[in-house]
Design a protein around this motif. Structure first.
Motif, PDB file in Angstrom:
ATOM      1  N   ILE A  53     -12.319   1.627  -3.905  1.00  0.00           N
ATOM      2  CA  ILE A  53     -10.805   1.173  -4.282  1.00  0.00           C
ATOM      3  C   ILE A  53     -10.005   1.546  -3.003  1.00  0.00           C
ATOM      4  O   ILE A  53     -10.477   2.531  -2.148  1.00  0.00           O
ATOM      5  CB  ILE A  53     -10.267   2.218  -5.228  1.00  0.00           C
ATOM      6  N   GLY A  54      -8.885   0.686  -2.613  1.00  0.00           N
ATOM      7  CA  GLY A  54      -7.800   1.080  -1.613  1.00  0.00           C
ATOM      8  C   GLY A  54      -7.331   2.297  -1.935  1.00  0.00           C
ATOM      9  O   GLY A  54      -6.889   2.314  -2.875  1.00  0.00           O
ATOM     10  N   TRP A  55      -6.923   3.129  -0.801  1.00  0.00           N
ATOM     11  CA  TRP A  55      -5.981   4.243  -0.965  1.00  0.00           C
ATOM     12  C   TRP A  55      -4.486   3.514  -1.427  1.00  0.00           C
ATOM     13  O   TRP A  55      -3.636   4.214  -2.068  1.00  0.00           O
ATOM     14  CB  TRP A  55      -6.206   5.060   0.219  1.00  0.00           C
ATOM     15  N   VAL A  56      -4.021   2.578  -0.274  1.00  0.00           N
ATOM     16  CA  VAL A  56      -2.760   2.181  -0.561  1.00  0.00           C
ATOM     17  C   VAL A  56      -3.035   0.868  -0.211  1.00  0.00           C
ATOM     18  O   VAL A  56      -3.541   0.140   0.524  1.00  0.00           O
ATOM     19  CB  VAL A  56      -2.028   2.695   0.965  1.00  0.00           C
ATOM     20  N   SER A  57      -2.205   0.185  -1.285  1.00  0.00           N
ATOM     21  CA  SER A  57      -2.158  -1.434  -1.342  1.00  0.00           C
ATOM     22  C   SER A  57      -1.467  -2.105   0.006  1.00  0.00           C
ATOM     23  O   SER A  57      -0.276  -1.544   0.383  1.00  0.00           O
ATOM     24  CB  SER A  57      -1.744  -2.000  -2.514  1.00  0.00           C
ATOM     25  N   ASN A  58      -2.331  -2.773   0.692  1.00  0.00           N
ATOM     26  CA  ASN A  58      -1.717  -3.479   1.867  1.00  0.00           C
ATOM     27  C   ASN A  58      -0.538  -4.496   1.436  1.00  0.00           C
ATOM     28  O   ASN A  58       0.293  -4.789   2.558  1.00  0.00           O
ATOM     29  CB  ASN A  58      -2.733  -4.373   2.725  1.00  0.00           C
TER      30      ASN A  58
END
Length: 402
Positions: free
Chosen positions: A167-172
């Motif tokens: 999972i990404g920490w912050v959505s780009n």
């Protein structure tokens, strides 16, 4: 603590650029950040005074280059709160790091790999390829209309079959910040490996891998004021020691015989071939620069900018902002009746650089029934005046395009 923006901006030569006779307003930082003089000097200094291949040479330059490269590894380990520099693997970037992990994890037929709707393609496709190779099943955590992950659905998806949470920490794309500490802990409860895409988190947050509890974490240098072509994969020492290598070649071996090969210890086990020596040294310089600025002050400054931008843009007729109000780093928007590409092209003529398109998040765009957005993203050197210029240019462009 506020940032000394005049001093910070003076460190970035490219910010003196003019576009169509207007000062450049660079708001495409989620794609790549600009580089301060310290980083530029580190890159140039390597080639002017240290250029040599590393680790095996006995001559002066080889020893000096090796020392600088390994000191860079120490700097990165310190920045991440790693227990040892041996947990830091230099890669070509986040994409490279995620592919590395997807190629070494012990995943089998029937295992489940859990990702989210908001992932960048780099955290989707490697896992799809792994599923194709092994017969594992890809599961996707849905999000709500604000672009926030459904935590109840996440908990329901977790089971003894869950082998990996990636999972990404912050959505780009939307700037959504996920509660990854809690999600990591839940995944570990069912015995899953946890892999964090920190490409968008690293420029904005302090990272303490020990506190996160993840097994692997990847980020890119070029989004943290360092050059392109360099990145980091941090991994728990126990996994780096027990899992197989990915690529074969020089440096990742202890002994090669035609009958068989024995592999080097981490991190070299995962660094086949000549590394990006200059990139690692420049990355260390960038992280030191970030530490001197102060991540807390940096995050507060960027937070003020993105809130100001959201407030001003929301006043434009027909606009839709994507993502939650507590978004970080990136602000995506669309204007009814205006194509995102046309909007981005027109405001570029006014000197404002933003990103348009699907942002390598086509499944997320499909979830919201759109083909793409216009995205403004922020960094240490951006100013309130630049936010005002963004809003002014978007308003003018929207009136011209309707």
């Amino acid at each position: 603590m506020s940032l000394d923006l005049a001093r910070i901006r003076a460190e970035f030569p490219i910010l003196a650029t003019e576009v169509n006779g207007r000062p450049l307003v660079y708001l495409d930082n989620a794609a790549t950040t600009q580089k301060p003089r310290r980083v530029l000097d580190a890159s140039r200094g390597y080639y002017e005074s240290l250029n040599a291949n590393i680790h095996r040479g006995t001559h002066h330059l080889a020893r000096a280059a090796t020392a600088a490269h390994e000191e860079a590894r120490v700097t990165v380990a310190r920045h991440l709160g790693a227990t040892s520099p041996d947990e830091v693997i230099f890669t070509a970037g986040t994409t490279d790091g995620l592919n590395l992990v997807a190629n070494i994890l012990p995943v089998h037929e029937g295992d489940e790999i859990l990702i989210s709707t908001l992932e960048h393609h780099s955290n989707i496709v490697p896992w799809q390829l792994l599923c194709e190779r092994t017969g594992a099943v890809l599961k996707v955590i849905p999000c709500d209309d604000a672009g926030v992950l459904d935590q109840e659905a996440f908990r329901q998806l977790l089971s003894e079959r869950t082998r990996v949470l990636a999972i990404g920490w912050v959505s780009n794309a939307f700037g959504t910040v996920h509660p990854i500490v809690e999600m990591i802990a839940a995944a570990r409860q069912v015995g899953a490996f946890t892999v964090i895409d920190a490409a968008q988190a690293a420029p904005h947050f302090a990272i303490d891998v020990a506190a996160l509890g993840a097994d692997f974490l990847a980020f890119s240098g070029h989004k943290t004021y360092a050059p392109t072509g360099i990145g980091v994969l941090w991994g728990r020492r126990e996994w780096l020691e027990s899992l197989p290598p990915w690529r074969g070649g020089g440096e990742m071996i202890k002994e090669v015989r035609f009958e068989g090969t024995t592999y080097n210890d981490p991190p070299f086990k995962y660094e086949a071939g000549t590394p990006n020596i200059e990139g690692a040294i420049a990355l260390a310089a960038a992280l030191e620069w970030i530490q001197e600025i102060g991540l807390e002050a940096l995050h507060a400054h960027e937070d003020d900018l993105i809130r100001r931008a959201a407030t001003q843009l929301s006043a434009i007729e027909g606009i839709r902002l994507f993502g939650p109000e507590d978004r970080c780093g990136a602000l995506s928007f669309a204007i009814h009746g205006v194509h995102h590409y046309d909007l981005g092209t027109l405001i570029d003529q006014m000197g404002v650089a933003v990103r348009t398109g699907h942002h390598c998040c086509q499944p997320l765009m499909a979830r919201f029934g759109i083909t793409g957005t216009t995205r403004a993203s922020f960094a240490a050197y951006n100013t309130e005046e630049e936010v005002d210029m963004l809003a002014e240019s978007v308003l003018k462009a929207a009136r011209m395009l309707r």
